[in-house]
Structure formats: structure tokens, C-alpha cells
Design an enzyme around this catalytic site. Structure first.
Site, PDB file in Angstrom:
ATOM      1  N   GLY A   1       1.036  -1.309  -0.188  1.00 16.67           N
ATOM      2  CA  GLY A   1       0.133  -0.001  -0.014  1.00 16.67           C
ATOM      3  C   GLY A   1       0.806   1.293  -0.238  1.00 16.67           C
ATOM      4  N   CYS A   2       0.294   2.177   0.401  1.00 12.63           N
ATOM      5  CA  CYS A   2       1.162   3.821   0.297  1.00 12.63           C
ATOM      6  C   CYS A   2       2.157   3.578   0.953  1.00 12.63           C
ATOM      7  CB  CYS A   2       0.009   4.749   0.965  1.00 12.63           C
ATOM      8  SG  CYS A   2       0.840   6.173   1.476  1.00 12.63           S
TER       9      CYS A   2
END
Length: 165
Positions: free
Chosen positions: A10-11
Site C-alpha cells: 500500500g501507500c
């Protein structure tokens, strides 16, 4: 001895912030890997995952301990998604540099699946590490520079290799 591993979940802001505080972690760099774009940028990194290059002291931690934490701070059962972030940039992936890292990752995914902590099986990909491109400077240490900034990461569970949660 200093070793490196590149992980995506993810981020990269939230991943870096949580990983950096773990014992034995010497340095973290956020960036892009796993795609075809040469010299990717935040605006043009199609195919690349947002990833964290982790430098660690293997006399103070191990790849198994790092993977244990990695699988506790993101949902490894969602394809190309973490929280509000959707797309292949946000895939769960382990970018291995050698056969030993690959084998350790395979074994750890089996541990996570066997734990049945997640409703669905792990979809984390194992991808050979090609080139890691550091992200722009403003992304490095982002949550240190911007306390309260966006993150979709948190610690979901206790250790897979220690006490159960």
C-alpha cells in the site's frame, strides 16, 4: 551485517513510518519498483508498486522478523488495494533479491495463511527485485515531516511467530 529487503503493502508513507521504528532497522527509503517505467515519478509510475527499501542489521533482526511485522501492518489479502488506495501501485509484494529471500517469503506466507487471522488467503506477490527507484525527496520520511498526514496502515495483529493475539 547490513542487508536489504524491498516490501510493498500500500501507500509507502505509512509502511515506512511503522517499519522505521522496529529494532534492527538502520534505514528506510520509499520508492518505486516492479514496473517498466524508467525513472518513475509519483505522477508516472505505472506498473510500479509503492515500496519501501529496508536496510537492516541482521545481527539485531532477521528477514523473518521483518516479514512478521510486514504481514501485521497491512492487509495481505486484498488484490491491488490498501484502505482507500486502489490500483497495482498499492499491491502487496515482496521483492526478493535472491533464492534465500524467496524461500523465506514463501515459508512465511504459509505461516500467515495457516494462522487463519485473515478471512481470505494471502495474495502477496513474490517478484524478483530489478531496479528500485527512490521516490522524490518530499515523499521520504513523509509522516515525520507531516505528522497527522494520511496513512491506511496500523498494526492489525500480534506476532505470527511469537505470542498469538
Amino acid at each position: 551485517m547490513e542487508k536489504k529487503i524491498v516490501l510493498a503493502g500500500g501507500c509507502f508513507w505509512g509502511m515506512e513510518e511503522l517499519i522505521r521504528s522496529q529494532p534492527g532497522i538502520l534505514d528506510t527509503t520509499v520508492g518505486y519498483t516492479g514496473g517498466k517505467v524508467i525513472k518513475p515519478t509519483y505522477r508516472n509510475h505505472e506498473g510500479h508498486a509503492e515500496a519501501v527499501e529496508i536496510v537492516y542489521d541482521d545481527t539485531k533482526t532477521s528477514l523473518v522478523v521483518i516479514l512478521d511485522f510486514f504481514f501485521r501492518i497491512h492487509n495481505p489479502t486484498t488484490v491491488d488495494r490498501q484502505g482507500n488506495d486502489i490500483g497495482s501501485s498499492y499491491r502487496s509484494a515482496i521483492f526478493y533479491a535472491n533464492q534465500e529471500e524467496h524461500d523465506v517469503a514463501i515459508d512465511f506466507i504459509k505461516i500467515v495463511n495457516k494462522s487463519e487471522r485473515w478471512t481470505y488467503p494471502v495474495v502477496t506477490t513474490l517478484e524478483p527485485l530489478a531496479k528500485f527507484y527512490p521516490a522524490e525527496e518530499y515523499h521520504q520520511d513523509y509522516l515525520q515531516k507531516n505528522p497527522g498526514g494520511y496513512t491506511c496502515h496500523r498494526v492489525y495483529f500480534g506476532s505470527y511467530i511469537g505470542k498469538s493475539s
